[in-house]
Design a protein around this motif. Structure first.
Motif, PDB file in Angstrom:
ATOM      1  N   LEU A 226      34.199  15.753 -21.263  1.00 50.12           N
ATOM      2  CA  LEU A 226      32.849  15.327 -21.660  1.00 50.12           C
ATOM      3  C   LEU A 226      31.788  16.111 -20.898  1.00 50.12           C
ATOM      4  O   LEU A 226      30.744  16.477 -21.466  1.00 50.12           O
ATOM      5  CB  LEU A 226      32.676  13.828 -21.413  1.00 50.12           C
ATOM      6  N   HIS A 227      32.047  16.384 -19.625  1.00 50.09           N
ATOM      7  CA  HIS A 227      31.089  17.157 -18.836  1.00 50.09           C
ATOM      8  C   HIS A 227      30.942  18.576 -19.383  1.00 50.09           C
ATOM      9  O   HIS A 227      29.829  19.120 -19.434  1.00 50.09           O
ATOM     10  CB  HIS A 227      31.548  17.183 -17.375  1.00 50.09           C
ATOM     11  N   LYS A 228      32.068  19.182 -19.780  1.00 48.40           N
ATOM     12  CA  LYS A 228      32.012  20.542 -20.319  1.00 48.40           C
ATOM     13  C   LYS A 228      31.341  20.586 -21.683  1.00 48.40           C
ATOM     14  O   LYS A 228      30.691  21.595 -22.029  1.00 48.40           O
ATOM     15  CB  LYS A 228      33.419  21.115 -20.419  1.00 48.40           C
ATOM     16  N   ARG A 229      31.453  19.520 -22.484  1.00 44.99           N
ATOM     17  CA  ARG A 229      30.880  19.478 -23.839  1.00 44.99           C
ATOM     18  C   ARG A 229      29.603  18.652 -23.894  1.00 44.99           C
ATOM     19  O   ARG A 229      29.223  18.201 -24.970  1.00 44.99           O
ATOM     20  CB  ARG A 229      31.911  18.890 -24.807  1.00 44.99           C
ATOM     21  N   LEU A 230      28.935  18.476 -22.754  1.00 41.69           N
ATOM     22  CA  LEU A 230      27.763  17.603 -22.720  1.00 41.69           C
ATOM     23  C   LEU A 230      26.643  18.127 -23.613  1.00 41.69           C
ATOM     24  O   LEU A 230      25.979  17.348 -24.313  1.00 41.69           O
ATOM     25  CB  LEU A 230      27.285  17.472 -21.266  1.00 41.69           C
ATOM     26  N   ARG A 231      26.400  19.428 -23.628  1.00 40.46           N
ATOM     27  CA  ARG A 231      25.326  19.985 -24.455  1.00 40.46           C
ATOM     28  C   ARG A 231      25.605  19.758 -25.937  1.00 40.46           C
ATOM     29  O   ARG A 231      24.700  19.380 -26.698  1.00 40.46           O
ATOM     30  CB  ARG A 231      25.181  21.476 -24.162  1.00 40.46           C
ATOM     31  N   ALA A 232      26.844  19.982 -26.360  1.00 44.76           N
ATOM     32  CA  ALA A 232      27.187  19.765 -27.767  1.00 44.76           C
ATOM     33  C   ALA A 232      27.052  18.297 -28.148  1.00 44.76           C
ATOM     34  O   ALA A 232      26.592  17.966 -29.249  1.00 44.76           O
ATOM     35  CB  ALA A 232      28.611  20.261 -28.034  1.00 44.76           C
ATOM     36  N   ILE A 233      27.433  17.399 -27.238  1.00 47.01           N
ATOM     37  CA  ILE A 233      27.311  15.969 -27.531  1.00 47.01           C
ATOM     38  C   ILE A 233      25.850  15.579 -27.708  1.00 47.01           C
ATOM     39  O   ILE A 233      25.481  14.862 -28.650  1.00 47.01           O
ATOM     40  CB  ILE A 233      27.978  15.152 -26.405  1.00 47.01           C
ATOM     41  N   ILE A 234      25.014  16.039 -26.807  1.00 44.70           N
ATOM     42  CA  ILE A 234      23.580  15.723 -26.901  1.00 44.70           C
ATOM     43  C   ILE A 234      22.991  16.297 -28.180  1.00 44.70           C
ATOM     44  O   ILE A 234      22.195  15.634 -28.873  1.00 44.70           O
ATOM     45  CB  ILE A 234      22.842  16.254 -25.657  1.00 44.70           C
ATOM     46  N   PHE A 235      23.377  17.530 -28.528  1.00 42.00           N
ATOM     47  CA  PHE A 235      22.849  18.152 -29.744  1.00 42.00           C
ATOM     48  C   PHE A 235      23.260  17.373 -30.988  1.00 42.00           C
ATOM     49  O   PHE A 235      22.438  17.146 -31.891  1.00 42.00           O
ATOM     50  CB  PHE A 235      23.342  19.593 -29.835  1.00 42.00           C
ATOM     51  N   VAL A 236      24.502  16.952 -31.066  1.00 38.10           N
ATOM     52  CA  VAL A 236      24.968  16.191 -32.232  1.00 38.10           C
ATOM     53  C   VAL A 236      24.207  14.867 -32.347  1.00 38.10           C
ATOM     54  O   VAL A 236      23.777  14.466 -33.441  1.00 38.10           O
ATOM     55  CB  VAL A 236      26.489  15.960 -32.132  1.00 38.10           C
ATOM     56  N   VAL A 237      24.017  14.183 -31.238  1.00 37.28           N
ATOM     57  CA  VAL A 237      23.290  12.911 -31.273  1.00 37.28           C
ATOM     58  C   VAL A 237      21.851  13.123 -31.715  1.00 37.28           C
ATOM     59  O   VAL A 237      21.319  12.384 -32.571  1.00 37.28           O
ATOM     60  CB  VAL A 237      23.355  12.233 -29.888  1.00 37.28           C
ATOM     61  N   LEU A 238      21.194  14.146 -31.167  1.00 30.48           N
ATOM     62  CA  LEU A 238      19.784  14.394 -31.506  1.00 30.48           C
ATOM     63  C   LEU A 238      19.618  14.785 -32.973  1.00 30.48           C
ATOM     64  O   LEU A 238      18.699  14.300 -33.654  1.00 30.48           O
ATOM     65  CB  LEU A 238      19.225  15.495 -30.594  1.00 30.48           C
ATOM     66  N   ILE A 239      20.501  15.654 -33.477  1.00 33.08           N
ATOM     67  CA  ILE A 239      20.301  16.130 -34.847  1.00 33.08           C
ATOM     68  C   ILE A 239      20.551  15.016 -35.864  1.00 33.08           C
ATOM     69  O   ILE A 239      19.847  14.924 -36.879  1.00 33.08           O
ATOM     70  CB  ILE A 239      21.207  17.361 -35.120  1.00 33.08           C
ATOM     71  N   TRP A 240      21.490  14.115 -35.591  1.00 29.22           N
ATOM     72  CA  TRP A 240      21.696  13.001 -36.521  1.00 29.22           C
ATOM     73  C   TRP A 240      20.539  12.014 -36.466  1.00 29.22           C
ATOM     74  O   TRP A 240      20.170  11.415 -37.485  1.00 29.22           O
ATOM     75  CB  TRP A 240      23.017  12.294 -36.202  1.00 29.22           C
ATOM     76  N   ILE A 241      19.941  11.831 -35.299  1.00 27.59           N
ATOM     77  CA  ILE A 241      18.755  10.966 -35.208  1.00 27.59           C
ATOM     78  C   ILE A 241      17.601  11.563 -36.012  1.00 27.59           C
ATOM     79  O   ILE A 241      16.907  10.865 -36.763  1.00 27.59           O
ATOM     80  CB  ILE A 241      18.356  10.765 -33.734  1.00 27.59           C
ATOM     81  N   VAL A 242      17.396  12.881 -35.871  1.00 28.90           N
ATOM     82  CA  VAL A 242      16.314  13.550 -36.609  1.00 28.90           C
ATOM     83  C   VAL A 242      16.570  13.476 -38.109  1.00 28.90           C
ATOM     84  O   VAL A 242      15.642  13.222 -38.908  1.00 28.90           O
ATOM     85  CB  VAL A 242      16.192  15.012 -36.130  1.00 28.90           C
ATOM     86  N   ILE A 243      17.809  13.675 -38.535  1.00 26.29           N
ATOM     87  CA  ILE A 243      18.127  13.591 -39.972  1.00 26.29           C
ATOM     88  C   ILE A 243      17.846  12.189 -40.498  1.00 26.29           C
ATOM     89  O   ILE A 243      17.268  12.017 -41.583  1.00 26.29           O
ATOM     90  CB  ILE A 243      19.594  13.988 -40.204  1.00 26.29           C
ATOM     91  N   PHE A 244      18.232  11.162 -39.749  1.00 26.49           N
ATOM     92  CA  PHE A 244      17.991   9.784 -40.191  1.00 26.49           C
ATOM     93  C   PHE A 244      16.495   9.514 -40.316  1.00 26.49           C
ATOM     94  O   PHE A 244      16.033   8.909 -41.312  1.00 26.49           O
ATOM     95  CB  PHE A 244      18.634   8.822 -39.192  1.00 26.49           C
ATOM     96  N   VAL A 245      15.719   9.971 -39.350  1.00 29.24           N
ATOM     97  CA  VAL A 245      14.269   9.734 -39.393  1.00 29.24           C
ATOM     98  C   VAL A 245      13.629  10.501 -40.540  1.00 29.24           C
ATOM     99  O   VAL A 245      12.781   9.969 -41.287  1.00 29.24           O
ATOM    100  CB  VAL A 245      13.635  10.123 -38.043  1.00 29.24           C
ATOM    101  N   MET A 246      14.020  11.767 -40.736  1.00 33.35           N
ATOM    102  CA  MET A 246      13.421  12.577 -41.787  1.00 33.35           C
ATOM    103  C   MET A 246      13.769  12.037 -43.174  1.00 33.35           C
ATOM    104  O   MET A 246      12.935  12.093 -44.091  1.00 33.35           O
ATOM    105  CB  MET A 246      13.876  14.029 -41.651  1.00 33.35           C
ATOM    106  N   ARG A 247      14.955  11.512 -43.337  1.00 24.31           N
ATOM    107  CA  ARG A 247      15.317  10.959 -44.647  1.00 24.31           C
ATOM    108  C   ARG A 247      14.546   9.673 -44.957  1.00 24.31           C
ATOM    109  O   ARG A 247      14.421   9.286 -46.125  1.00 24.31           O
ATOM    110  CB  ARG A 247      16.821  10.704 -44.701  1.00 24.31           C
ATOM    111  N   GLU A 248      14.059   9.006 -43.915  1.00 22.57           N
ATOM    112  CA  GLU A 248      13.269   7.805 -44.129  1.00 22.57           C
ATOM    113  C   GLU A 248      11.828   8.129 -44.491  1.00 22.57           C
ATOM    114  O   GLU A 248      11.157   7.343 -45.177  1.00 22.57           O
ATOM    115  CB  GLU A 248      13.306   6.919 -42.877  1.00 22.57           C
TER     116      GLU A 248
END
Length: 457
Positions: free
Chosen positions: A84-106
């Motif tokens: 998880l420490h090594k993939r922390l940037r990818a995890i944060i990016f995935v969480v952020l982009i799905w939040i943005v997609i949900f907001v934009m679709r609304e």
């Protein structure tokens, strides 16, 4: 059999058609980038990636310090925290982009997030594949499966499955009725790799459960683990080859012929394999036993398919073939129980009371650590020697893995101290030399003495 020109021409045409299809898809994708909302979505994705990078720089050191403070955690949990420490940037990016997609679709049209959805699906699939491939222990196999999975999900999400599959399937080599294409090879590597990793994971899990079962003997544990490895790995290879369409019935005759040849050429290897199975079944030896075979004394580390690993007191590791343990004489110091009787011999002077000697010797032996109290030591007279009364002292221990020479040495040292305390002497051979009157040596001495007297006069 080499493919003919007539057979190669259709394959080359199929390959060119597939390549043109991929080029057309790439041109369509590049032209789509000039649309305003497509460019905006790409900029949003790049911005989210930059935010994830900055967040990773802030959170990674804190997470690392928190991980170092987790004392007493299981090793598997620490390893997953490292992942998880090594993939922390990818995890944060995935969480952020799905939040943005949900907001934009609304707040806007769904078409305005189409490219963001593709990027989010790709990032999520890549992240899941990275986590899943951590179960593969072999580094090379892990990279092959990981990169192959990334390419496959990318092609699938972009809708290029048919075009890429056609291009890879067109690059093929025909050998008689057998046709081998690049697509078939890639599928075989990917499927067999995944199944092999799954078989390895299942074997490790089952091994842990079997090792934790106190009702199963160590030798049966080894046999059960090896049987599961054979079943799981064999099933993985069989299913993998069948999944890509390889007919295995034709290999039956070939495998039989190879088996006959190997039977003659590898008699010793087969004998060791069979002997290993017999050793596991009859439970004559098991990991942890202390054995002596020939001049080798040590404890068993592991039971292999071909040999048994024995470690001696001086740190040397001997690999004894299984056949030698079946056909040779083996002393198992801990076969049915861990109780071992040791004997030491000594002698005392004829002037010492033998009743006192026996009493002192037994008390000295029983005072040494590792000598069992529930099995008292005994001391007996074994004979009258030239210069000493000979005794044998017998005592018991229950931990032969702790060594035999050292406990004997400790008992000898205890005897030395006890005998010195009670005035008991340990004699050593003495010889008296007498010179006969008429011997050559006596005559020489007499002549030398007479000559000395004359010289003095």
């Amino acid at each position: 059999m080499e493919p003919t020109d007539d057979a190669a021409t259709p394959q080359l045409g199929d390959l060119l058609d597939a390549g043109q299809g991929l080029i057309g898809q790439a041109e369509s994708f590049v032209m789509a980038l000039w649309r305003p909302w497509v460019g905006y979505q790409l900029l949003i994705a790049l911005g989210l990636f930059a935010v994830a990078h900055v967040a990773r720089m802030v959170l990674a050191p804190r997470l690392h310090d928190w991980m170092r403070a987790r004392e007493g955690w299981p090793m598997w949990r620490i390893r997953w925290l490292v992942v998880l420490h090594k993939r922390l940037r990818a995890i944060i990016f995935v969480v952020l982009i799905w939040i943005v997609i949900f907001v934009m679709r609304e707040v806007t049209w769904a078409s305005r997030t189409y490219q963001l959805g593709i990027i989010a699906n790709l990032a999520t699939a890549w992240l899941l594949i990275a986590f899943a491939t951590r179960l593969i222990a072999n580094p090379l196999l892990r990279k092959i499966v990981r990169y192959g999975g990334w390419v496959w999900v990318t092609v699938s999400i972009l809708g290029l499955t048919d075009q890429v599959a056609g291009a890879l399937d067109s690059a093929a080599l025909s050998l008689g009725n057998l046709r081998i294409s690049v697509l078939m090879v890639l599928q075989a590597v990917l499927i067999v790799g995944v199944l092999w990793a799954a078989a390895r994971f299942l074997t490790r899990s089952a091994r842990g459960r079997i090792a934790g079962n106190a009702d199963i003997s160590p030798s049966m544990q080894v046999l059960a683990v090896k049987a599961m490895q054979l079943v799981f790995y064999g099933t993985a290879v069989f299913i993998g080859l069948k999944a890509i369409g390889i007919d295995l019935t034709g290999l039956a005759v070939l495998s039989g012929a190879i088996g006959v040849g190997l039977g003659f050429g590898l008699q010793k290897v087969v004998s060791n394999l069979v002997s290993g199975v017999i050793l596991l079944l009859d439970k004559s030896i098991k990991p942890g036993d202390v054995i002596t075979i020939g001049e080798t004394f040590g404890w068993i580390n592991a039971l292999g398919a071909r040999y048994v690993s024995i470690t001696t007191r001086d740190g040397k590791e001997y690999l004894i073939p299984n056949e030698d343990l079946i056909t040779g004489q083996v002393v198992n110091w801990s076969h049915s129980n861990d109780f071992v009787r040791l004997d030491i011999t000594f002698g005392t002077s004829y002037g010492d009371d033998p009743h006192l000697v026996r009493k002192v010797a037994i008390a000295a032996a029983m005072a040494v650590p590792r000598v069992l109290e529930q099995r008292p030591a005994v001391c007996h007279i074994t004979g009258f020697g030239d210069s000493s009364v000979d005794y044998i002292l017998r005592f018991w221990i229950s931990d032969p893995t702790g060594g035999l020479t050292n406990i004997r040495g400790n008992v000898f040292l205890a005897l030395w101290d006890a005998f010195a305390e009670h005035g008991i002497s340990i004699p050593f051979p003495q010889r008296e030399v007498r010179v006969l009157d008429r011997s050559t040596l006596a005559m020489r001495r007499a002549a030398a003495a007479a000559e000395k007297d004359v010289t003095q006069v």
